[in-house]
Design a protein around this motif. Structure first.
Motif, PDB file in Angstrom:
ATOM      1  N   PRO A  79      43.062  48.008  41.658  1.00 20.97           N
ATOM      2  CA  PRO A  79      42.828  47.234  40.524  1.00 20.97           C
ATOM      3  C   PRO A  79      41.626  46.177  40.986  1.00 20.97           C
ATOM      4  O   PRO A  79      40.594  46.003  39.994  1.00 20.97           O
ATOM      5  CB  PRO A  79      43.955  46.345  40.174  1.00 20.97           C
ATOM      6  CG  PRO A  79      44.900  46.348  41.019  1.00 20.97           C
ATOM      7  CD  PRO A  79      44.679  47.687  41.709  1.00 20.97           C
ATOM      8  N   ILE A  80      41.627  45.740  42.202  1.00 23.94           N
ATOM      9  CA  ILE A  80      40.668  44.614  42.796  1.00 23.94           C
ATOM     10  C   ILE A  80      39.250  45.316  43.081  1.00 23.94           C
ATOM     11  O   ILE A  80      38.312  44.941  42.729  1.00 23.94           O
ATOM     12  CB  ILE A  80      41.055  43.855  43.728  1.00 23.94           C
ATOM     13  CG1 ILE A  80      42.503  43.279  43.400  1.00 23.94           C
ATOM     14  CG2 ILE A  80      40.156  42.988  44.531  1.00 23.94           C
ATOM     15  CD1 ILE A  80      43.221  42.747  44.712  1.00 23.94           C
ATOM     16  N   LEU A 110      38.422  47.861  39.058  1.00 21.42           N
ATOM     17  CA  LEU A 110      38.093  47.357  37.647  1.00 21.42           C
ATOM     18  C   LEU A 110      36.724  46.633  37.826  1.00 21.42           C
ATOM     19  O   LEU A 110      36.000  46.823  36.740  1.00 21.42           O
ATOM     20  CB  LEU A 110      39.265  46.559  37.298  1.00 21.42           C
ATOM     21  CG  LEU A 110      40.541  47.078  36.909  1.00 21.42           C
ATOM     22  CD1 LEU A 110      41.748  46.342  36.465  1.00 21.42           C
ATOM     23  CD2 LEU A 110      40.213  48.391  35.845  1.00 21.42           C
ATOM     24  N   PRO A 111      36.624  45.609  38.532  1.00 19.94           N
ATOM     25  CA  PRO A 111      35.295  44.915  38.642  1.00 19.94           C
ATOM     26  C   PRO A 111      34.152  45.613  38.443  1.00 19.94           C
ATOM     27  O   PRO A 111      33.097  45.440  37.813  1.00 19.94           O
ATOM     28  CB  PRO A 111      35.516  43.885  39.827  1.00 19.94           C
ATOM     29  CG  PRO A 111      36.902  43.767  39.936  1.00 19.94           C
ATOM     30  CD  PRO A 111      37.357  44.943  39.827  1.00 19.94           C
ATOM     31  N   LEU A 163      35.005  38.169  37.949  1.00 19.38           N
ATOM     32  CA  LEU A 163      35.867  39.559  37.465  1.00 19.38           C
ATOM     33  C   LEU A 163      36.777  39.617  38.792  1.00 19.38           C
ATOM     34  O   LEU A 163      37.829  40.090  38.669  1.00 19.38           O
ATOM     35  CB  LEU A 163      34.760  40.726  37.405  1.00 19.38           C
ATOM     36  CG  LEU A 163      34.129  40.879  35.847  1.00 19.38           C
ATOM     37  CD1 LEU A 163      33.135  41.920  36.018  1.00 19.38           C
ATOM     38  CD2 LEU A 163      35.207  40.887  34.711  1.00 19.38           C
ATOM     39  N   ILE A 164      36.093  39.667  39.970  1.00 19.42           N
ATOM     40  CA  ILE A 164      36.651  39.784  41.250  1.00 19.42           C
ATOM     41  C   ILE A 164      37.971  38.750  41.400  1.00 19.42           C
ATOM     42  O   ILE A 164      39.120  39.025  41.732  1.00 19.42           O
ATOM     43  CB  ILE A 164      35.858  39.920  42.451  1.00 19.42           C
ATOM     44  CG1 ILE A 164      34.918  41.117  42.598  1.00 19.42           C
ATOM     45  CG2 ILE A 164      36.844  39.810  43.697  1.00 19.42           C
ATOM     46  CD1 ILE A 164      33.896  41.063  43.500  1.00 19.42           C
ATOM     47  N   ALA A 178      39.339  36.957  38.833  1.00 22.19           N
ATOM     48  CA  ALA A 178      40.432  37.020  37.948  1.00 22.19           C
ATOM     49  C   ALA A 178      41.384  38.354  38.399  1.00 22.19           C
ATOM     50  O   ALA A 178      42.582  38.190  37.891  1.00 22.19           O
ATOM     51  CB  ALA A 178      39.738  37.234  36.519  1.00 22.19           C
ATOM     52  N   THR A 179      40.646  39.560  38.536  1.00 20.18           N
ATOM     53  CA  THR A 179      41.609  40.509  39.033  1.00 20.18           C
ATOM     54  C   THR A 179      42.535  40.305  39.990  1.00 20.18           C
ATOM     55  O   THR A 179      43.512  40.951  39.953  1.00 20.18           O
ATOM     56  CB  THR A 179      40.617  41.767  39.002  1.00 20.18           C
ATOM     57  OG1 THR A 179      39.639  41.859  37.953  1.00 20.18           O
ATOM     58  CG2 THR A 179      41.458  43.073  39.251  1.00 20.18           C
ATOM     59  N   SER A 180      41.970  39.834  40.994  1.00 18.13           N
ATOM     60  CA  SER A 180      42.714  39.527  42.263  1.00 18.13           C
ATOM     61  C   SER A 180      43.839  38.736  42.103  1.00 18.13           C
ATOM     62  O   SER A 180      44.998  39.017  42.370  1.00 18.13           O
ATOM     63  CB  SER A 180      41.872  38.730  43.410  1.00 18.13           C
ATOM     64  OG  SER A 180      40.856  39.735  43.653  1.00 18.13           O
ATOM     65  N   ALA A 192      45.348  38.060  39.232  1.00 13.04           N
ATOM     66  CA  ALA A 192      46.320  38.717  38.288  1.00 13.04           C
ATOM     67  C   ALA A 192      46.961  39.995  38.826  1.00 13.04           C
ATOM     68  O   ALA A 192      48.261  40.136  38.382  1.00 13.04           O
ATOM     69  CB  ALA A 192      45.672  39.405  36.932  1.00 13.04           C
ATOM     70  N   ALA A 193      46.339  40.657  39.677  1.00 12.33           N
ATOM     71  CA  ALA A 193      47.183  42.145  40.083  1.00 12.33           C
ATOM     72  C   ALA A 193      47.753  41.744  41.416  1.00 12.33           C
ATOM     73  O   ALA A 193      48.817  42.507  41.567  1.00 12.33           O
ATOM     74  CB  ALA A 193      45.821  42.984  40.382  1.00 12.33           C
TER      75      ALA A 193
END
Length: 325
Positions: free
Chosen positions: A245-246, A249-250, A275-276, A278-280, A282-283
């Motif tokens: 995801p990291i 997704l971004p 983006l990176i 938030a994804t990091s 969260a994931a």
């Protein structure tokens, strides 16, 4: 970790049910909480005393203060020697330590020099994290460490530069598909190197085996290479799951935003970093929770020498082992 504090009584592994995925996610979110980086030396010593009091029977039941103390120790101390892990390489610092490197690798239109620089930087950070958190019962020699680092760097750079040169030459796909594929090159490089890194750094475990314990009594019943293969294989797979995801997704979301909006270079960089980040955050807990930290298997899943072991009821024994990071 709290397990490194001596005492005849074991402290509960977690306040959550670690046999369930959601329980492991919540536990992982606590261990990787970046607020644990602000723990002071006084708070660390107080937490050690609280856990020691529980383990020696001075405190009978777990309470909110004790759970917090365990959380502090789990996110700060190495489980083998009880020493604090160097701050940038703790799990609570994982996202922050990787943030700049990940942003660098995912920079749009990165040249060959930049690609090589960020891949080397990323593998340097990975080796540092793996070394700081490694199982101290099978320490790597300096030669093995250098060899592992060199091979991981070679793998990541070869994949990154190779795919970077191949994607533009593809004739049968559209320009948009080429753009998407080019943004996914860092993901392929990180995943391949991450898997290589795990197997190299934990090669001693695969060769010598890891300790397995009676699931009921906690007594060690031997060392198993099969258990080591499970542990190292699952850790390698968890690295892939964590990176997906990291690293995917971004860049895909950024491509979509670039098509719809006109963004300056500065805006593009800020959006990419956001983006990176938030994804990091969260994931990470969801990726860490995929596999239990302590695995339980039947002895028939291990080498034949374990097959005759029985529990107190005369049933085939269940054993557990530490998967590692």
């Amino acid at each position: 970790m709290a397990s490194a504090i001596p005492g005849p009584r074991e402290i509960p592994e977690s306040q959550y049910d670690l046999t369930t995925y959601w329980g492991r996610v919540k536990h992982s979110a606590e261990v990787s909480d970046p607020r644990m980086l602000f723990v002071t030396q006084d708070e660390l010593e107080k937490s050690k005393k609280l856990v020691a009091d529980y383990k020696t029977g001075k405190v009978v039941t777990m309470n909110a203060e004790l759970w917090h103390a365990k959380r502090v120790l789990d996110s700060t101390l190495h489980p083998d020697n009880g020493e604090p892990v160097l701050l940038p390489f703790r799990m609570s610092s994982y996202v922050l330590s990787n943030l700049v490197v990940t942003a660098g690798m995912l920079t749009p239109n990165l040249g060959t020099t930049g690609t090589l620089f960020w891949q080397i930087t990323n593998q340097s950070l990975n080796v540092a994290i793996n070394t700081a958190n490694a199982n101290k019962s099978h320490p790597l020699t300096t030669t093995q460490l250098i060899s592992s680092y060199a091979l991981a760097v070679t793998a990541s750079c070869s994949v990154a530069v190779g795919l970077k040169s191949v994607v533009p030459r593809l004739q049968s796909i559209s320009a948009n598909t080429k753009l998407v594929l080019s943004r996914l090159v860092p993901f392929a490089a990180v995943v391949s190197a991450g898997v290589v890194n795990v197997f190299l750094m934990r090669g001693q475990e695969l060769r010598k085996g890891i300790a397995v314990f009676d699931n009921d009594t906690g007594a060690q019943v031997g060392t198993s290479q099969v258990a080591a293969a499970y542990a190292v294989g699952q850790t390698a797979l968890s690295r892939v799951i964590n990176a997906t995801p990291i690293m995917v997704l971004p860049p895909l979301v950024l491509v979509r935003l670039q098509r719809r909006l006109k963004m300056s270079k500065v805006t593009e960089t800020v959006v990419n970093l956001a983006l990176i980040t938030a994804t990091s955050f969260a994931a990470l807990p969801f990726a860490l929770g995929i596999f239990p930290q302590r695995q339980t298997v039947h002895v028939h899943s291990l080498e034949s020498r374990f097959h005759g072991l029985k529990n107190a009821k005369g049933e085939p024994l269940k054993v557990q082992f530490n998967r590692g990071m």
